[in-house]
Design a protein around this motif. Sequence first.
Motif, PDB file in Angstrom:
ATOM      1  N   THR A 179       0.827  -1.210   0.000  1.00  0.00           N
ATOM      2  CA  THR A 179       0.000   0.000   0.000  1.00  0.00           C
ATOM      3  C   THR A 179       0.859   1.257   0.000  1.00  0.00           C
ATOM      4  OG1 THR A 179      -1.772  -1.129   1.195  1.00  0.00           O
ATOM      5  CG2 THR A 179      -1.763   1.277   1.283  1.00  0.00           C
ATOM      6  N   LEU A 180       1.898   1.283   0.828  1.00  0.00           N
ATOM      7  CA  LEU A 180       2.750   2.458   0.905  1.00  0.00           C
ATOM      8  C   LEU A 180       3.545   2.674  -0.377  1.00  0.00           C
ATOM      9  CD1 LEU A 180       4.050   2.183   4.585  1.00  0.00           C
ATOM     10  CD2 LEU A 180       2.291   3.705   3.689  1.00  0.00           C
ATOM     11  N   VAL A 181       4.021   1.603  -0.986  1.00  0.00           N
ATOM     12  CA  VAL A 181       4.772   1.744  -2.238  1.00  0.00           C
ATOM     13  C   VAL A 181       3.856   2.248  -3.347  1.00  0.00           C
ATOM     14  CG1 VAL A 181       6.007   0.484  -4.038  1.00  0.00           C
ATOM     15  CG2 VAL A 181       6.533   0.038  -1.635  1.00  0.00           C
ATOM     16  N   VAL A 182       2.642   1.715  -3.414  1.00  0.00           N
ATOM     17  CA  VAL A 182       1.676   2.192  -4.424  1.00  0.00           C
ATOM     18  C   VAL A 182       1.373   3.663  -4.196  1.00  0.00           C
ATOM     19  CG1 VAL A 182      -0.701   1.984  -5.225  1.00  0.00           C
ATOM     20  CG2 VAL A 182       0.663  -0.077  -4.856  1.00  0.00           C
ATOM     21  N   TRP A 183       1.154   4.048  -2.946  1.00  0.00           N
ATOM     22  CA  TRP A 183       0.869   5.453  -2.653  1.00  0.00           C
ATOM     23  C   TRP A 183       2.059   6.342  -3.004  1.00  0.00           C
ATOM     24  CZ3 TRP A 183      -2.427   9.071  -2.206  1.00  0.00           C
ATOM     25  CH2 TRP A 183      -2.105  10.283  -1.581  1.00  0.00           C
ATOM     26  N   MET A 184       3.280   5.859  -2.771  1.00  0.00           N
ATOM     27  CA  MET A 184       4.470   6.627  -3.106  1.00  0.00           C
ATOM     28  C   MET A 184       4.523   6.918  -4.601  1.00  0.00           C
ATOM     29  SD  MET A 184       8.419   5.821  -2.032  1.00  0.00           S
ATOM     30  CE  MET A 184       8.280   4.114  -2.574  1.00  0.00           C
ATOM     31  N   VAL A 185       4.136   5.931  -5.415  1.00  0.00           N
ATOM     32  CA  VAL A 185       4.137   6.114  -6.873  1.00  0.00           C
ATOM     33  C   VAL A 185       3.003   7.043  -7.302  1.00  0.00           C
ATOM     34  CG1 VAL A 185       3.871   4.941  -9.080  1.00  0.00           C
ATOM     35  CG2 VAL A 185       5.236   3.878  -7.271  1.00  0.00           C
ATOM     36  N   VAL A 186       1.812   6.808  -6.773  1.00  0.00           N
ATOM     37  CA  VAL A 186       0.644   7.601  -7.159  1.00  0.00           C
ATOM     38  C   VAL A 186       0.808   9.062  -6.767  1.00  0.00           C
ATOM     39  CG1 VAL A 186      -1.820   7.941  -6.707  1.00  0.00           C
ATOM     40  CG2 VAL A 186      -0.933   5.641  -7.104  1.00  0.00           C
ATOM     41  N   SER A 187       1.402   9.314  -5.601  1.00  0.00           N
ATOM     42  CA  SER A 187       1.505  10.686  -5.086  1.00  0.00           C
ATOM     43  C   SER A 187       2.781  11.400  -5.513  1.00  0.00           C
ATOM     44  CB  SER A 187       1.433  10.668  -3.549  1.00  0.00           C
ATOM     45  OG  SER A 187       2.553   9.977  -3.008  1.00  0.00           O
ATOM     46  N   ALA A 188       3.570  10.767  -6.378  1.00  0.00           N
ATOM     47  CA  ALA A 188       4.871  11.330  -6.733  1.00  0.00           C
ATOM     48  C   ALA A 188       4.757  12.699  -7.395  1.00  0.00           C
ATOM     49  CB  ALA A 188       5.618  10.374  -7.658  1.00  0.00           C
ATOM     50  N   SER A 189       3.613  12.994  -8.042  1.00  0.00           N
ATOM     51  CA  SER A 189       3.457  14.268  -8.741  1.00  0.00           C
ATOM     52  C   SER A 189       3.174  15.435  -7.803  1.00  0.00           C
ATOM     53  CB  SER A 189       2.331  14.161  -9.773  1.00  0.00           C
ATOM     54  OG  SER A 189       1.099  13.860  -9.134  1.00  0.00           O
ATOM     55  N   PHE A 190       2.704  15.159  -6.581  1.00  0.00           N
ATOM     56  CA  PHE A 190       2.388  16.266  -5.672  1.00  0.00           C
ATOM     57  C   PHE A 190       2.961  16.066  -4.260  1.00  0.00           C
ATOM     58  CE2 PHE A 190      -1.172  13.268  -5.599  1.00  0.00           C
ATOM     59  CZ  PHE A 190      -1.332  13.023  -4.245  1.00  0.00           C
ATOM     60  N   ALA A 191       3.666  14.978  -4.017  1.00  0.00           N
ATOM     61  CA  ALA A 191       4.296  14.740  -2.717  1.00  0.00           C
ATOM     62  C   ALA A 191       5.754  14.367  -2.940  1.00  0.00           C
ATOM     63  CB  ALA A 191       3.572  13.631  -1.954  1.00  0.00           C
ATOM     64  N   SER A 192       6.524  14.378  -1.880  1.00  0.00           N
ATOM     65  CA  SER A 192       7.955  14.105  -1.977  1.00  0.00           C
ATOM     66  C   SER A 192       8.209  12.604  -1.951  1.00  0.00           C
ATOM     67  CB  SER A 192       8.696  14.795  -0.820  1.00  0.00           C
ATOM     68  OG  SER A 192      10.061  14.443  -0.833  1.00  0.00           O
ATOM     69  N   TRP A 193       8.329  11.999  -3.132  1.00  0.00           N
ATOM     70  CA  TRP A 193       8.642  10.572  -3.173  1.00  0.00           C
ATOM     71  C   TRP A 193      10.041  10.329  -2.609  1.00  0.00           C
ATOM     72  CZ3 TRP A 193      12.986   8.961  -5.642  1.00  0.00           C
ATOM     73  CH2 TRP A 193      13.526   9.797  -6.631  1.00  0.00           C
ATOM     74  N   GLN A 194      10.909  11.353  -2.720  1.00  0.00           N
ATOM     75  CA  GLN A 194      12.257  11.194  -2.174  1.00  0.00           C
ATOM     76  C   GLN A 194      12.211  11.016  -0.660  1.00  0.00           C
ATOM     77  OE1 GLN A 194      11.190  13.819  -3.990  1.00  0.00           O
ATOM     78  NE2 GLN A 194      12.525  14.141  -5.764  1.00  0.00           N
ATOM     79  N   GLY A 195      11.391  11.830   0.023  1.00  0.00           N
ATOM     80  CA  GLY A 195      11.269  11.704   1.466  1.00  0.00           C
ATOM     81  C   GLY A 195      10.673  10.370   1.870  1.00  0.00           C
ATOM     82  N   HIS A 196       9.652   9.924   1.099  1.00  0.00           N
ATOM     83  CA  HIS A 196       9.022   8.638   1.398  1.00  0.00           C
ATOM     84  C   HIS A 196      10.013   7.482   1.229  1.00  0.00           C
ATOM     85  CE1 HIS A 196       4.846  10.474   0.281  1.00  0.00           C
ATOM     86  NE2 HIS A 196       5.310  10.922   1.436  1.00  0.00           N
ATOM     87  N   LEU A 197      10.700   7.475   0.094  1.00  0.00           N
ATOM     88  CA  LEU A 197      11.619   6.371  -0.198  1.00  0.00           C
ATOM     89  C   LEU A 197      12.815   6.386   0.748  1.00  0.00           C
ATOM     90  CD1 LEU A 197      12.397   3.976  -1.968  1.00  0.00           C
ATOM     91  CD2 LEU A 197      13.477   5.586  -3.573  1.00  0.00           C
ATOM     92  N   GLY A 198      13.364   7.565   1.010  1.00  0.00           N
ATOM     93  CA  GLY A 198      14.496   7.647   1.924  1.00  0.00           C
ATOM     94  C   GLY A 198      14.146   7.161   3.321  1.00  0.00           C
ATOM     95  N   GLY A 199      12.949   7.545   3.798  1.00  0.00           N
ATOM     96  CA  GLY A 199      12.517   7.077   5.112  1.00  0.00           C
ATOM     97  C   GLY A 199      12.302   5.574   5.142  1.00  0.00           C
ATOM     98  N   LEU A 200      11.695   5.043   4.083  1.00  0.00           N
ATOM     99  CA  LEU A 200      11.416   3.611   4.019  1.00  0.00           C
ATOM    100  C   LEU A 200      12.707   2.793   4.025  1.00  0.00           C
ATOM    101  CD1 LEU A 200       9.306   1.361   3.687  1.00  0.00           C
ATOM    102  CD2 LEU A 200       9.508   1.659   1.197  1.00  0.00           C
TER     103      LEU A 200
END
Length: 318
Positions: A246-267
């Motif tokens: 779920t979190l990985v899917v959300w990271m991809v879906v929200s990449a256009s308006f959220a910081s995927w870098q922050g999500h991936l780095g934290g994960l």
Amino acid sequence: MDAVQPASGAPAPEAPSPTCFRHADRESYVRCTRCDRNVCPDCRRDAAVGYQCVECVKDGHRTVRQARTAFGGRITARPYATLTLIALNVAAYVLELVRPETVQRFGMIGSALMLRDPGEQPTDLSAFHLAGVAHGEWYRLLTGAFLHLSPNSDTFLGPMAITHIVFNMYWLWSLGRVVEDRLGVLRFLGLYLLSALGGSVLVYLAAPHTLTVGASGAIFGLAGGYWMLSRRQGYDPLGGNQMMVTLVVWMVVSASFASWQGHLGGLLTGVASGAAIAYAPRQQRGLVQLISLGAVLLLLATLIYANTDHLNVTTGMD
């Protein structure tokens, strides 16, 4: 001279009544089952059999081994660290509402030109200054993880900004209390703060000129840490595999308006830190965990140092 004998038929003197060993003026016929001393009601405590004096109870507490979690942390009655983190995030959000310039002052950014006084209109370049982690504002690496989008935000998400902190605090409560229960306060805070730092580091490397805020990186790290702990224990009440998907899917879906870098780095940092805690050998477990988490921190610090040199060179500040 012969000793004087008491008159025939005179009563013998009575033996003195026993008194509390701590209070000589208090009569007591109750003895401590451990040291056999007389104790008054104020100086005794209920025991499995009879009573024990307060001194024996203290000695017993010193010799009883503190209960520990499966990964070496101290067991606590409530998720104190999780509640404290939620309180800090909410307090920071209130501060943002009162002082909107807080986001620009403490949000995560690597290098950017910013107004010296956000409340004034710029008239020339002297109104700006170089700001960010690359220019000495190291605190942004962590303070940005306690800030969130506010209704005052200039982005198109401004009207829905309240959902940012609501969803993050929901996930922090749902995940945090479970992870804290398994790790104890210190290990839990280590995992959380390292994950927050890891999210900021990837932002610093991949998007250093973008201002980012939010606890999402730390929460993604908690999810990664929980996933590793569950793999190690073979016990997964929250459904770690589904959560990760779920979190990985959300990271991809929200990449256009959220910081995927922050999500991936934290994960990624959470997975590494969780593995360091979960798979430490039982012998010298605390020391091995400390060294392993220190190695994760050292790696993050090395990446920060290397990119700081790069950014300073590109801005002519080497």
